[in-house]
Structure formats: structure tokens, C-alpha cells
Design an enzyme around this catalytic site. Structure first.
Site, PDB file in Angstrom:
ATOM      1  N   GLU A 105      12.378 -18.513 -23.198  1.00 31.85           N
ATOM      2  CA  GLU A 105      14.314 -19.120 -22.919  1.00 31.85           C
ATOM      3  C   GLU A 105      14.113 -19.981 -22.612  1.00 31.85           C
ATOM      4  O   GLU A 105      14.489 -21.111 -22.518  1.00 31.85           O
ATOM      5  CB  GLU A 105      13.833 -18.070 -21.483  1.00 31.85           C
ATOM      6  CG  GLU A 105      15.168 -18.269 -20.614  1.00 31.85           C
ATOM      7  CD  GLU A 105      16.013 -17.254 -20.106  1.00 31.85           C
ATOM      8  OE1 GLU A 105      15.454 -16.009 -19.809  1.00 31.85           O
ATOM      9  OE2 GLU A 105      16.773 -17.457 -18.972  1.00 31.85           O
TER      10      GLU A 105
ATOM     11  N   PHE B 205      10.675 -13.162 -26.325  1.00 28.88           N
ATOM     12  CA  PHE B 205      10.210 -11.791 -25.105  1.00 28.88           C
ATOM     13  C   PHE B 205      10.503 -13.001 -23.286  1.00 28.88           C
ATOM     14  O   PHE B 205       9.952 -11.820 -22.513  1.00 28.88           O
ATOM     15  CB  PHE B 205       8.525 -11.276 -24.987  1.00 28.88           C
ATOM     16  CG  PHE B 205       8.514 -10.700 -26.697  1.00 28.88           C
ATOM     17  CD1 PHE B 205       9.350  -9.150 -26.915  1.00 28.88           C
ATOM     18  CD2 PHE B 205       8.250 -11.184 -27.204  1.00 28.88           C
ATOM     19  CE1 PHE B 205       8.949  -8.873 -28.028  1.00 28.88           C
ATOM     20  CE2 PHE B 205       7.769 -10.536 -28.121  1.00 28.88           C
ATOM     21  CZ  PHE B 205       8.273  -8.988 -28.826  1.00 28.88           C
TER      22      PHE B 205
ATOM     23  N   ARG C  69      16.955 -10.964  -9.252  1.00 31.43           N
ATOM     24  CA  ARG C  69      16.983  -9.715 -10.542  1.00 31.43           C
ATOM     25  C   ARG C  69      16.173  -9.413 -10.112  1.00 31.43           C
ATOM     26  O   ARG C  69      16.342  -7.840  -9.936  1.00 31.43           O
ATOM     27  CB  ARG C  69      16.173 -10.378 -12.372  1.00 31.43           C
ATOM     28  CG  ARG C  69      17.470  -9.025 -13.005  1.00 31.43           C
ATOM     29  CD  ARG C  69      17.292  -9.267 -14.452  1.00 31.43           C
ATOM     30  NE  ARG C  69      18.612  -9.924 -14.498  1.00 31.43           N
ATOM     31  CZ  ARG C  69      19.672  -9.176 -15.090  1.00 31.43           C
ATOM     32  NH1 ARG C  69      19.168  -7.714 -14.615  1.00 31.43           N
ATOM     33  NH2 ARG C  69      20.868 -10.072 -15.842  1.00 31.43           N
TER      34      ARG C  69
ATOM     35  N   GLU D 258      16.062  -5.396 -23.114  1.00 27.30           N
ATOM     36  CA  GLU D 258      15.614  -5.085 -21.866  1.00 27.30           C
ATOM     37  C   GLU D 258      15.333  -3.964 -21.195  1.00 27.30           C
ATOM     38  O   GLU D 258      13.823  -3.794 -21.073  1.00 27.30           O
ATOM     39  CB  GLU D 258      15.732  -5.965 -20.507  1.00 27.30           C
ATOM     40  CG  GLU D 258      15.646  -7.917 -21.325  1.00 27.30           C
ATOM     41  CD  GLU D 258      16.601  -8.894 -20.013  1.00 27.30           C
ATOM     42  OE1 GLU D 258      17.483  -8.642 -19.782  1.00 27.30           O
ATOM     43  OE2 GLU D 258      15.281  -8.737 -19.730  1.00 27.30           O
TER      44      GLU D 258
END
Ligand code: MTE
Ligand code: HPA
Ligand code: MOS
Length: 754
Positions: free
Chosen positions: A226, A222, A304, A707
Site C-alpha cells: 500500500e 496484503f 483503526r 479483510e
């Protein structure tokens, strides 16, 4: 559900890091971390720890042969604290012993003296002290200052969204062991094997080729793995190198919750200007991102937020400023949506506030401002194949929100202590890593002499179904039975220089690479068949469902026979291909470009029922129209959408992180941190696949799905607000999420307007 792993998962046969048979003599690690949020280390005393039976090593910054540095974007994070600590959970040492319990016991005996320093936990306070991770980032379009005076309405406000614990089922986990030649092999539960490899190489002062990272699958990531799987993998590797023994490092659940980063909490200000009929002329927003004590992925996440600051709307004048604020909490990190949900929550709050003041439903303003084909985002990209209006309109025709609102009004009229509410939420999400160079992947495909096929790529399976999708893609491309295809573990020695499986791009990037590798193999096989069939044009040869056709006619050749033939003729049955997303570019100096391969669109209508006596609520339904492109797998895409929706609802409603004044996380167990359970799942989830929308930029015309559906959860927040207003007309929403039952109850009986 059909997924490559379904049967293995159901039988409990799937291997996660802790299930892999450990080499003989495996030792166990435990991380000793700072109990204070900010301080100087005055004295560190391991003497009592060494007395514990089984202790084999205690490692700190001093033991690092290379650099004590793990920062990926900004080099501001040590693997182990040196002279100072910056958050509760900041790793100071790794204790390694024969058993986990011994390592834990020894860590408890470490004595550390600190000089406490002032700590900051609030992002606005950090910004006021100029504690920023990077310089403020600003995206703008038109000029907001020129238009405020020509707006009929201007509203201002602020919005707060909380962090979120990933709660992957498998906690951070790694197993490292020495291999011949002074190298280390690391088995890690990571979304980014190359990041683990690169960082381990730097910390251990080894060339990258001496570090091999292998990943079978993750019990969920999730985004939490990363970047943040790296430190634990590197610590295990350091200890394995120093002790010349296998070392396993798995974070116990509570420690994982305490010391690893989560979704970034945001505190934001907005200003929105509209015409009388609800057209948005100007939008200004300032985001204070709580980054925690080090950059981690915060700058990319900050961007983002800006990319999604206008969600699904065209707004001609925009100024969005984002600050990444350094605080004394564990570094916050990637989480499904990667800053996008935080940006979308603010614009939806602004629209909601404007609607309340103007006496209309928010959907009136939403509809007036939806993106049209060719409209420009603040970052310069224009929409292409824009389907947001199609989705919104289809929601209206399929689910009839007017009827829902009418039904709700009647219900609310009749019921004093139960109130219903509804909200519509459109979502537009850009697909690509916004860091352009990350948009690459490669695949290595082998056909064995028996006709079985093995597919290697950069993709990491974490439950999202990328392995099954890649398998389907390979089977389709080679036109052979899916049973022939095996997806191998993700391994840095087989597939190099990988980007993390993230940004929802796993299937897109690796799928295209697999297609290209299969095409190379097919071309070789067709040539072999043409030679065998004395046909001088290999273009006329085709494999369909395992059978070789020539000029449209069935031949005696099958895929298996052709493969044996190719081998005997000494033709390579292995192909490698690299894919990089074409066209995309972004100039971070002017913040303009075309960073996304395409956008994903969808709209949801969410209905809730609120028990006004107890403050508890249920999500009755989430009804969605979503643009999946041409889906590769309906079941996988559906499950991704459903999972995302529930996770999004959790973020907006029940999941609440609390720290005490000292920066200690109070909600560090599932008894205090409430995640959506089976009872919190919407009673009904309906997902309609928008029809006839092939995506020219996705493999087999598909679209990324990981996502975007998360953001439908934001609808639950505004649906609850609707129900609360129905109970208490004086209630004014403060745009602070999550809306926990406690908070609902405490505001329901508030007599004064906030
Ligand atoms: N689904 C499951 N079951 N487990 C996960 O860890 N991660 C999400 C999403 N769906 C995740 C998931 C996140 S944050 C991303 S970016 C994508 O999957 C990554 O995989 P993809 O690119 O293959 O969609
Ligand atoms: N999404 C997810 N992960 C990332 C991104 C992104 O846009 N950029 C860098 N890492
Ligand atoms: Mo997902 S947050 O891009 O791993």
C-alpha cells in the site's frame, strides 16, 4: 475457481514485473542498507565498489534532484539515509550495474563507518522516552471512571500480539525507464500507483504528469505494497533519470523480509468491568503500537485499532488510548485488517480473562454484549442493518457449539496426551478508508467499434479477484457477454488521483465507478437506438443479453449493431465516472463521526486438537456464518474468506518474528519464520453465506470481503488456550500471541500459575 486470471496463472502466462520484457539495455539495482539499528554515518566509501565490472552508478541522498522525502502521512522518512540511520535495513545507497550480481557484488564492497547510538526496540520503552510518532489518540464513550465502582467484577491484564511478514509471492519490484520529454515510466508492483507517481515526482522534482505508473497485477500485496512499494519504485526512477537508461529493482526474498515493514506488533493493557451476569459496563484499553523508525501508515493503523477496540460488542463506557511508538526497527505498515485485528485481540483477551475468573465460557459474555440495531460505537456511529446477532445465532443453530463442547469434554476425558479445544469469535469490521477523502475512485470505459469493451479503473489486482468482479459488474450493467470485457492495467495516465486498492474497498469504490460509467454509455446507446427505431422515448429502449428491446418488444438491433450505429452517428463510446462514498464523515478533533459506509459481520467457531507431548497442534475446523451481502462472485468471496482465515491463524499461532538485541531480524527466511502451509490449513472450513442480507451501500448489494475474515483466526488462539487448560488446569493464559508450538510446550508443563 473462476477468476479472470485463473487460466493465465495456471499456464504460467501471467506477467509480473520481472516477467515483463525489459527494454534493451536494462540495468539492475541493488540497495545498500544500514547494518546497524541506530547510528551516525561517519564515512561512506564507494571506491572499491566502483571497481566492480559493470557498475554504472551509485546513488545516495546527495543525488536527489527534489526532496529526499517519502513520508505519506508524516514527513519523517528519507528515501536514502542522510547523516544517520534508524534501523537495520535503512537504505543508504542504490548500486546500479549491468547485471544484478554485479550490483550485489559492488554493494558488498561499500565501506561505511558508523558511530553506534542507543537503540530502542520495545514500544513501551519508546513511550516512556516520549518517542511518539504522533500525539496519543483517545476514543471514548460514556465515562469509565464513574462506573468501575458499580461493577460486580473488574479485571485487568495485558495482551501482546506479534508482527507478521506479508510474504507476498512477488517481492517488491519495479522497472523504470526514461520516456520522451524528460519523463519516467514506472512499472511497479504497488497497491497505490498514485502514491508512487506523487512521491517519484517530488523526489525527482518533476510535475506528476511526467511520471506514468502502470500496474498489471501484483503477486500479492496484503497491505505490504500500500505504501511500501513506493521507495523501490522511486529509487529505480531516480537511477533511470540519472543514467538515462531502464533500471529494474527487485528485492531478493531475504532482503525483502529483512528490510520492509510488517504488521505492527502491539503491547496493550486492558481493564474490564462487568455485572454478575456478564454485562460489560466499562472497558479501558491502552495500546502501545510498535511503529518502527518512521510513521509510514502507522497513524491510520492506530486509528483503526481504536475503531475496532470493542469488536462486536456494545459497551456503554469506553476509554481507549493508543500510542504510536517510534523504535529502531523497519517502519511497520499496513497488513490485512490494518490495526483492527490488534484491537480485536485485546478485547477478546479481556473477555476471556473475565470468563476464566467468573468460571463461565467466554461465549456467555460475548452473547450478552453483542451489538443491537442502533447501538453506538465509541466513535459515534450507530449500527444500521446490524447482523452480528443473526450470524452468532446462526452459528449456534448450524454448528451447535454446545454439542462441540460436549464432544470435546468427552474426548478430553478419554485422552491423556491429546486435548481438544474450541472457541467462538464474532467479528465486526468497518468498511471504508477511515481517512475519509481516500474513499473515491474513477473508471474509464471504452466500447470499441467491434463491440469489445475495455475497462480502466483505479483497482489493483493482487489475487483478490477485483478484476473478475469488475468484469462481472460491467457485463451485468451493459447486459452483454462477459467475454467482451477486458480489464486493462491500472495506469495513472488513464485513471488519475487513485487511492490505493486497500481497506477492502477495491470492488466497492471501483465497482460503483464502473457502474456509473456504464450507465452513461447505456444512456447514449439507448438514445441512438430510439432514434433509429423512431421511438421518441429512449427510456423504452433496453438492452437485455446483447439484444435491444423497445417497449418490451425485441427489435432487429443487437449490441454490436447498436455500437456500430453509434459510431457512425459520431456518438462517443467512451465514458468516465468518478465515485465517492456518500454520507461518511469523521472529525479527528473530537474523534466522532460516521466514518464507515457500513459494517461487515460474521462469527466463527474454531476447533483444535493439541498433542500435549510435542506441543504441536492441528486446526480441525473453522465453521463460519458470514454476511457477504449479495455476493457478486461466490467462488471469489469464498476463497477470500478461506485465505483470510488461514492468514489469521498463521498470525495467531505459528508466525513469529524475532529480533536479536541489536535489532537484527533473526527470522529472515522460511526456515526460521513459519507460515501456515498446506498441513496447517484447517482440516475443514465451512462457510455459510448469511441469507437475505442485501447491502444497500455496496455495488449490486454486495459487501467488501478482503479483510474481515482474517480475524476469525483469532479464534484459533482461544481454542488452543482451551485445550491447554484441559491438559494443565494450573495453566493461565498470558494473552501473548503467537501461540507457537514451542511456547505451548513450554507452558503445558508449567506447574505454577503464571
Ligand atoms: N487476497 C489476495 N489473494 N492477495 C492480496 O494481496 N490483500 C488483502 C485482501 N485479499 C490480498 C487479498 C487486503 S490487505 C485487502 S485490503 C484487500 O484484499 C484489497 O482488495 P479489495 O479491496 O479488492 O478487497
Ligand atoms: N485502511 C487501509 N488503508 C488505509 C486506511 C484504512 O482504513 N486509511 C488509510 N489507508
Ligand atoms: Mo489492505 S491492509 O487495506 O491493503
Amino acid at each position: 475457481m473462476k477468476n479472470y486470471d485463473s487460466i493465465r496463472h495456471t499456464r504460467g502466462e501471467s506477467l509480473f514485473v520481472d516477467d515483463i520484457v525489459s527494454p534493451e539495455g536494462t540495468l539492475f539495482g541493488y540497495v545498500y542498507y544500514s547494518p546497524v539499528a541506530h547510528g551516525k554515518i561517519l564515512n561512506l566509501d564507494f571506491s572499491n565498489a566502483w571497481y566492480v565490472d559493470g557498475v554504472k552508478g551509485i546513488f545516495t541522498a546527495k543525488d536527489i534532484p527534489g526532496e529526499n522525502q517519502i513520508g505519506g502521512i508524516v514527513r519523517d522518512e528519507n528515501l536514502f539515509a542522510e547523516d544517520s540511520v534508524h534501523f537495520i535495513g535503512h537504505p543508504i545507497a542504490l548500486v546500479v550495474a549491468e547485471t544484478f550480481l554485479q550490483a550485489h557484488e559492488a554493494a558488498k564492497k561499500i565501506k561505511c563507518e558508523f558511530e553506534k547510538l542507543p537503540a530502542v526496540f520495545d514500544p513501551r520503552e519508546a513511550a516512556a522516552k516520549d518517542q511518539l510518532i504522533i500525539k496519543p489518540r483517545i476514543f471514548s464513550l460514556g465515562n469509565v471512571d464513574d462506573v468501575w465502582s458499580s461493577c460486580d467484577y473488574v479485571f485487568e491484564g495485558s495482551a501482546e500480539s506479534g508482527g507478521q511478514e506479508h510474504l507476498y509471492l512477488e517481492t517488491q519490484a519495479s522497472l523504470a525507464f526514461p520516456i520522451e520529454g524528460g519523463g519516467i515510466k514506472i512499472i511497479s508492483s504497488t497497491q497505490g500507483p498514485t502514491a508512487v507517481q506523487r512521491t517519484a515526482a517530488q523526489v525527482l522534482s518533476l510535475p506528476m504528469h511526467k511520471i506514468e505508473v502502470d500496474v498489471i497485477r501484483l503477486g500479492g500485496g496484503f497491505g505490504g505494497k500500500e505504501d511500501q512499494a513506493t521507495p523501490w519504485a522511486v529509487m529505480a526512477a531516480l537511477a533511470a533519470l540519472k543514467l538515462n537508461a531502464p533500471v529494474k529493482l527487485i528485492l531478493p526474498r531475504q532482503e525483502d523480509i529483512r528490510i520492509t515493514g510488517k504488521r505492527h506488533p502491539y503491547s496493550s493493557d486492558f481493564k474490564i468491568g462487568l455485572t454478575k451476569d456478564g454485562k460489560i459496563l466499562a472497558y479501558e484499553a491502552t495500546y502501545y503500537q510498535n511503529a518502527g523508525a518512521a510513521a509510514d501508515l502507522s497513524p491510520a493503523i492506530l486509528d483503526r485499532t481504536l475503531f475496532h477496540c470493542t469488536n462486536s460488542y456494545f459497551i456503554p463506557n469506553v476509554k481507549a488510548t493508543a500510542l504510536s511508538c517510534k523504535t529502531n526497527l523497519p517502519p511497520f505498515t499496513a497488513f490485512r485488517g490494518f490495526g483492527g485485528p490488534q484491537g480485536i485481540f485485546v478485547i477478546e483477551s479481556a473477555i476471556h480473562k473475565a470468563a476464566q475468573k467468573m468460571g463461565v465460557d467466554p461465549s456467555v459474555i460475548q452473547k450478552k454484549n453483542l451489538l443491537n440495531e442502533g447501538d453506538q460505537f465509541p466513535y459515534g456511529q450507530k449500527t444500521l442493518h446490524c447482523h452480528i446477532k443473526k450470524c452468532y445465532n446462526e452459528v449456534e443453530t448450524r454448528y451447535n457449539p454446545n454439542e462441540i463442547y460436549q464432544r470435546i469434554a468427552e474426548f478430553n476425558e478419554k485422552n491423556k496426551l491429546f486435548k481438544k479445544g474450541a472457541a467462538i469469535i464474532p467479528v465486526t469490521f468497518g468498511i471504508s478508508f477511515t481517512t475519509t477523502f481516500l474513499n473515491q475512485a474513477s473508471a474509464l470505459v471504452h466500447i470499441y467499434t467491434d463491440g469489445s469493451v475495455s475497462v480502466n479503473s483505479a483497482a489493483i489486482e493482487m489475487g483478490q479477484g477485483v478484476n473478475e468482479k469488475l468484469r462481472m459488474i460491467a457485463a451485468n450493467e451493459l447486459s452483454i457477454s462477459i467475454e467482451r470485457i477486458k480489464i486493462e492495467s491500472t495506469n495513472t495516465s488513464r485513471v488519475s488521483n487513485t487511492s490505493a486498492t486497500a481497506a477492502s474497498k477495491g470492488t466497492d469504490l471501483n465497482g460503483f465507478a464502473v457502474i456509473d460509467a456504464c450507465k452513461i454509455l447505456l444512456e447514449r446507446l439507448r438514445k441512438v437506438a430510439a432514434d433509429e427505431l423512431k421511438q421518441n422515448n429512449p427510456e423504452k429502449v433496453e438492452i437485455k443479453n446483447e439484444i435491444v428491446f423497445c417497449a418490451g418488444e425485441e427489435t432487429g438491433l443487437t449490441f454490436s449493431k447498436l455500437v456500430s450505429l453509434a459510431y457512425v452517428k459520431r456518438i462517443s463510446l467512451t465514458a468516465q465516472a468518478h465515485h465517492s462514498t456518500p454520507y461518511i464523515h469523521f472529525d479527528t478533533k473530537i474523534n466522532k463521526g460516521e466514518p464507515f459506509a457500513y459494517h461487515t459481520y460474521g462469527t466463527a467457531v474454531v476447533e483444535v486438537t493439541l498433542d500435549c507431548l510435542r506441543g504441536i497442534y492441528e486446526v480441525d475446523s473453522v465453521k463460519v456464518v458470514h454476511d457477504f451481502g449479495e455476493t457478486i462472485s461466490r467462488t471469489i468471496d469464498l476463497s477470500q474468506a478461506e485465505g483470510g482465515i488461514v492468514q489469521g491463524i498463521g498470525w495467531m499461532t505459528c508466525e513469529e518474528l524475532k529480533w536479536n538485541d541489536e535489532g537484527k531480524l533473526l527470522t529472515d527466511a522460511l526456515s526460521t519464520y513459519k507460515v501456515p502451509d498446506i498441513h496447517a490449513v484447517p482440516k475443514e472450513i465451512k462457510i455459510h453465506f448469511l441469507e437475505n442480507v442485501p447491502n444497500p451501500f455496496g455495488p449490486n448489494k454486495s459487501k467488501a470481503i478482503g479483510e474481515p475474515p482474517f480475524m476469525y483466526g483469532i479464534g484459533a488462539y482461544f481454542a488452543l488456550a482451551y485445550a491447554m487448560k484441559a491438559f494443565n488446569p494450573n495453566f493461565n493464559l498470558d494473552y501473548s500471541a503467537p501461540l507457537t508450538p514451542e511456547k505451548v510446550l513450554l507452558t503445558l508443563y508449567n506447574k505454577q500459575k503464571i
